[in-house]
Motif scaffolding. Sequence first.
Motif, short mmCIF file in Angstrom:
data_model
loop_
_atom_site.label_atom_id
_atom_site.label_comp_id
_atom_site.label_asym_id
_atom_site.label_seq_id
_atom_site.Cartn_x
_atom_site.Cartn_y
_atom_site.Cartn_z
N ASN A 1 0.83 -1.21 0.00
CA ASN A 1 0.00 0.00 0.00
C ASN A 1 0.86 1.26 0.00
OD1 ASN A 1 -2.32 -1.55 0.00
ND2 ASN A 1 -2.63 -1.39 2.21
N ASP A 2 1.91 1.24 0.84
CA ASP A 2 2.81 2.39 0.89
C ASP A 2 3.57 2.56 -0.42
OD1 ASP A 2 2.01 2.94 3.47
OD2 ASP A 2 3.81 2.14 4.43
N ALA A 3 3.98 1.45 -1.01
CA ALA A 3 4.71 1.51 -2.28
C ALA A 3 3.84 2.10 -3.37
CB ALA A 3 5.20 0.11 -2.67
N ILE A 4 2.60 1.67 -3.45
CA ILE A 4 1.68 2.19 -4.48
C ILE A 4 1.39 3.66 -4.23
CG2 ILE A 4 -0.84 2.13 -4.74
CD1 ILE A 4 0.95 0.68 -6.95
N THR A 5 1.24 4.05 -2.98
CA THR A 5 1.02 5.46 -2.65
C THR A 5 2.16 6.31 -3.18
OG1 THR A 5 -0.28 4.96 -0.67
CG2 THR A 5 0.77 7.12 -0.75
N LEU A 6 3.39 5.89 -2.91
CA LEU A 6 4.57 6.66 -3.35
C LEU A 6 4.72 6.65 -4.87
CD1 LEU A 6 7.10 5.64 -0.57
CD2 LEU A 6 5.86 7.80 -0.80
N LEU A 7 4.49 5.51 -5.49
CA LEU A 7 4.59 5.45 -6.96
C LEU A 7 3.55 6.35 -7.61
CD1 LEU A 7 5.19 1.61 -7.46
CD2 LEU A 7 6.84 3.45 -7.89
N ALA A 8 2.35 6.38 -7.04
CA ALA A 8 1.28 7.22 -7.61
C ALA A 8 1.62 8.70 -7.45
CB ALA A 8 -0.05 6.89 -6.94
N ILE A 9 2.31 9.07 -6.39
CA ILE A 9 2.72 10.46 -6.20
C ILE A 9 3.83 10.82 -7.19
CG2 ILE A 9 3.87 12.07 -4.62
CD1 ILE A 9 2.41 10.54 -2.32
N PRO B 1 2.42 10.58 -11.56
CA PRO B 1 0.99 10.90 -11.57
C PRO B 1 0.33 10.76 -12.93
CG PRO B 1 2.27 12.91 -11.58
CD PRO B 1 3.25 11.78 -11.42
N ASN B 2 1.08 10.42 -13.96
CA ASN B 2 0.52 10.34 -15.30
C ASN B 2 0.02 8.94 -15.66
OD1 ASN B 2 1.58 12.85 -15.22
ND2 ASN B 2 2.66 12.74 -17.14
N TRP B 3 0.26 7.97 -14.80
CA TRP B 3 -0.07 6.58 -15.13
C TRP B 3 -1.13 6.03 -14.19
CZ3 TRP B 3 5.82 5.99 -15.19
CH2 TRP B 3 6.32 6.51 -16.39
N THR B 4 -1.90 5.10 -14.71
CA THR B 4 -3.00 4.54 -13.93
C THR B 4 -2.47 3.75 -12.73
OG1 THR B 4 -3.08 2.47 -15.18
CG2 THR B 4 -4.47 4.30 -15.98
N THR B 5 -3.24 3.75 -11.66
CA THR B 5 -2.87 2.99 -10.48
C THR B 5 -2.81 1.51 -10.79
OG1 THR B 5 -3.86 4.68 -9.06
CG2 THR B 5 -3.47 2.53 -8.07
N PRO C 1 -3.28 13.96 -15.45
CA PRO C 1 -2.48 13.54 -14.30
C PRO C 1 -3.21 13.77 -12.98
CG PRO C 1 -1.24 15.03 -15.74
CD PRO C 1 -2.66 15.01 -16.23
N ARG C 2 -3.00 12.85 -12.04
CA ARG C 2 -3.59 13.04 -10.72
C ARG C 2 -2.79 14.11 -10.00
NH1 ARG C 2 -0.79 8.42 -10.36
NH2 ARG C 2 -2.46 7.00 -10.83
N SER C 3 -3.39 14.77 -9.04
CA SER C 3 -2.67 15.81 -8.30
C SER C 3 -1.63 15.15 -7.39
CB SER C 3 -3.64 16.65 -7.47
OG SER C 3 -4.24 15.85 -6.49
N LYS C 4 -0.51 15.79 -7.27
CA LYS C 4 0.56 15.27 -6.41
C LYS C 4 0.28 15.71 -4.99
CE LYS C 4 4.53 14.78 -9.41
NZ LYS C 4 5.95 15.05 -9.52
N ASN C 5 -0.20 14.80 -4.19
CA ASN C 5 -0.50 15.09 -2.80
C ASN C 5 0.71 14.67 -1.96
OD1 ASN C 5 -1.47 15.35 -0.24
ND2 ASN C 5 -3.35 14.20 -0.58
N HIS C 6 1.70 15.56 -1.89
CA HIS C 6 2.95 15.24 -1.21
C HIS C 6 2.76 14.96 0.29
CE1 HIS C 6 5.44 15.87 -4.69
NE2 HIS C 6 4.78 16.97 -4.94
N ALA C 7 1.69 15.47 0.87
CA ALA C 7 1.44 15.21 2.29
C ALA C 7 1.24 13.71 2.54
CB ALA C 7 0.23 15.99 2.76
N ARG C 8 0.76 13.00 1.52
CA ARG C 8 0.55 11.56 1.66
C ARG C 8 1.87 10.81 1.85
NH1 ARG C 8 -2.64 9.53 -3.19
NH2 ARG C 8 -2.32 7.55 -2.13
N ARG C 9 2.98 11.38 1.39
CA ARG C 9 4.29 10.75 1.60
C ARG C 9 4.57 10.53 3.08
NH1 ARG C 9 7.65 11.10 -3.02
NH2 ARG C 9 7.09 12.87 -4.31
N GLU C 10 4.16 11.49 3.88
CA GLU C 10 4.44 11.42 5.31
C GLU C 10 3.56 10.42 6.03
OE1 GLU C 10 7.23 12.87 5.86
OE2 GLU C 10 7.04 13.72 3.85
#
Length: 139
Positions: free
Chosen positions: A8-16, A19-23, A67-76
């Motif tokens: 889950n964490d890996a996918i979260t970071l890859l999606a951030i 952001p141009n590719w599908t989950t 592209p999805r928005s880059k929600n950098h807060a999710r990194r934390e």
Amino acid sequence: GRLQEYRNDAITLLAIDFPNWTTSSLLKVLASSRNLYAVAWKFCADAWGEVIAQKPLREPLRPLRAPRSKNHARREQVSSKVIKEERKFVAALRHTIFEALDREKAHATYVAECEKNGLVLECECCFNECIAEDMIQCA
């Protein structure tokens, strides 16, 4: 358990970061990378470089319409200790990649400037024009 948390964490970071590719396509990349975040990140980074060079998108990646928005807060919010360590490695790798790209751009600019000012030499072996720094002389 821990594996699911890691994925889950890996996918979260890859999606951030990508952001141009599908989950779903990022999940396929992660699975084909033996569920290793750093390996999947490197695959995606290489694929992004190819897209910039106007090459076809690697399988299994699929583009999003927007592209999805880059929600950098999710990194934390990443909780996996292993992922946190891998993020350090990926940050160092990212720095190395960008440093190499900067060197390549600087070299290309320098070569163009030399060509513009007539500072290229003709190779006596292949007859290509090159700058002196790129030429090796035979004895």
